[in-house]
Write a protein that holds these residues in place. Sequence first.
Motif, short mmCIF file in Angstrom:
data_model
loop_
_atom_site.label_atom_id
_atom_site.label_comp_id
_atom_site.label_asym_id
_atom_site.label_seq_id
_atom_site.Cartn_x
_atom_site.Cartn_y
_atom_site.Cartn_z
N GLN A 48 0.68 -1.15 -0.14
CA GLN A 48 -0.03 0.08 -0.08
C GLN A 48 0.85 1.34 0.03
O GLN A 48 0.62 2.40 -0.64
N ALA A 49 1.90 1.15 0.85
CA ALA A 49 2.76 2.55 0.83
C ALA A 49 3.55 2.54 -0.57
O ALA A 49 3.78 3.88 -0.90
N GLN A 50 3.99 1.45 -1.17
CA GLN A 50 4.45 1.63 -2.46
C GLN A 50 3.64 2.07 -3.43
O GLN A 50 3.90 3.12 -4.44
N ALA A 51 2.28 1.92 -3.40
CA ALA A 51 1.34 2.29 -4.36
C ALA A 51 0.71 3.88 -4.05
O ALA A 51 0.67 4.57 -4.87
N HIS A 52 0.76 4.23 -2.58
CA HIS A 52 0.27 5.48 -2.41
C HIS A 52 1.27 6.35 -1.79
O HIS A 52 1.01 7.81 -1.54
N ARG A 53 2.50 6.12 -1.70
CA ARG A 53 3.65 7.08 -1.13
C ARG A 53 3.27 8.05 -0.02
O ARG A 53 3.54 9.08 0.07
N PRO A 54 2.72 7.43 1.10
CA PRO A 54 2.47 8.49 2.40
C PRO A 54 3.87 8.81 2.84
O PRO A 54 5.01 7.88 2.81
N ARG A 55 3.67 9.92 3.78
CA ARG A 55 5.09 10.30 4.36
C ARG A 55 5.26 9.70 5.64
O ARG A 55 6.44 9.69 6.20
N GLU A 56 4.31 9.29 6.49
CA GLU A 56 4.23 8.65 7.61
C GLU A 56 3.49 7.28 7.38
O GLU A 56 2.46 7.07 7.09
N ILE A 57 3.84 6.31 8.36
CA ILE A 57 3.35 5.03 8.40
C ILE A 57 3.27 4.76 10.01
O ILE A 57 4.47 4.76 10.61
N ALA A 58 2.31 4.22 10.46
CA ALA A 58 2.36 3.85 11.89
C ALA A 58 1.54 2.49 12.04
O ALA A 58 0.66 1.99 11.27
N ILE A 59 2.11 1.60 13.04
CA ILE A 59 1.45 0.29 13.21
C ILE A 59 1.24 0.32 14.73
O ILE A 59 2.10 0.52 15.66
N TYR A 60 0.17 -0.45 15.03
CA TYR A 60 -0.25 -0.41 16.39
C TYR A 60 0.61 -1.22 17.29
O TYR A 60 1.16 -1.13 18.44
N SER A 61 1.20 -2.51 16.59
CA SER A 61 2.23 -3.34 17.23
C SER A 61 2.92 -4.05 16.16
O SER A 61 2.41 -4.13 15.30
N GLY A 62 4.05 -4.63 16.38
CA GLY A 62 4.74 -5.47 15.21
C GLY A 62 6.16 -4.98 15.11
O GLY A 62 6.94 -4.07 16.02
N ASN A 63 6.99 -5.46 14.34
CA ASN A 63 8.25 -5.40 14.10
C ASN A 63 8.79 -4.22 12.97
O ASN A 63 8.62 -4.05 11.93
N LYS A 64 9.28 -3.16 13.72
CA LYS A 64 9.48 -2.00 12.95
C LYS A 64 10.65 -2.16 11.91
O LYS A 64 10.52 -1.71 10.82
N ALA A 65 11.77 -3.01 12.43
CA ALA A 65 12.65 -3.17 11.58
C ALA A 65 12.15 -4.02 10.32
O ALA A 65 12.73 -3.81 9.20
N GLU A 66 11.25 -4.91 10.54
CA GLU A 66 10.94 -5.84 9.26
C GLU A 66 9.98 -5.04 8.44
O GLU A 66 10.30 -5.02 7.23
#
Length: 400
Positions: A48-66
């Motif tokens: 989704q980020a590749q298609a829409h190029r947001p400047r910020e992405i947040a996840i509630y939980s999970g592996n940031k490095a991945e």
Amino acid sequence: MNRRELVLLGSTGSIGTQCLDIVAKYPERIKVAALAAGGGNLQLLAEQAQAHRPREIAIYSGNKAELEKLLHEKGVVAKVSVGPEAVVAVASMLDENGIVLNGINGGVGLLPTLAALESGATLALANKESLVVGAPLVKKACVRPGQIIPVDSEHSAIAQCLLSGRHGKGLTVPEITGDTEVAHLVLTASGGPFRGKTRADLQNITAQQALQHPTWSMGPVVTINSSTLMNKGLELIEAHVLFDIAPKDIQAVIHPQSIVHSMVTFKDGATIAQASPPSMHLPIALSLSWPHRWDDIEPACVWDQPTAWTFEPVDNETFPALDLARHSVATSDTHPTVMNAANEVCVDSFLREKLPYLAIVDTVAEIVDAHEGLVNPTLDEILSVQDWAVTAATERVSKL
């Protein structure tokens, strides 16, 4: 029409993916500023980020490095943050010119809803639990009339129908006058996969059976809620809060074809209905364009061949969730909070085969009845009540 920025919360869920379908169709009108997701599907989020190029992405939980690795592989440069506070932060990043679509599922959507409203952005609200859990706080967080645009198909339909008369109440109208020509609202329900069944028929229902919705494609929690009619109970409370209509003046009716998405009956006896084939693309698009309409969102109903729409009353004995919702909203500001939190525990337990189907709503009712209730609660009090309800429901399920 000016291009508006969008923060999409719950981007990898059902509402989020369908929202991005609309954005892809109208890139000259909507620009994705940020995506937020639970973190369970990082591959889809990166796509989704590749298609829409947001400047910020947040996840509630999970592996940031991945996630950062996946983004790097796809050539995406964006700020990445993790945690509940990260989701709240992106929800508050726009001003009154932007749109925040809250497609998060569950009570965890409350804090992002409050943050979005306080920022001044228009809130396209699909997270009905925000209004069920924290209605007093949501009302206080609004900085202008009409700041909330409903995304649920039923409430979008009602907002559209209300334009046929005078209604100056609630959270969706641009001017608050206190006047209304509305007699009552009619929420339509498909009836789910068990329409026409009795409680005896539902004794041994499995998750697989309950997830087979006849007309809508939704996430598992919403699909189970639809089968128990708890979803309609939550929507009744949502309609009460959004449109400032008393619960006694909100009727639910079974409409298996899911073509009429809801209706408004006015004081002169006229009933206005909104009809379209069952798809969330239309209410999602309308929440982005409101009060205007964009072209070619979905095929319309066809009128050159025979068709029939039917309506029937709700069987409240077999499906008591609507009565429970009416009882909860009439009892205190926090009884709906308890109902929602307990239901989330019970649905999760049913999906994990830890709770029988009929025990879902029965257990929720027990937890609701055990709650003493608060009036005009603070945020901390609401969060405390949620925690209490989760603990109480978990303990109750463990004993069954």
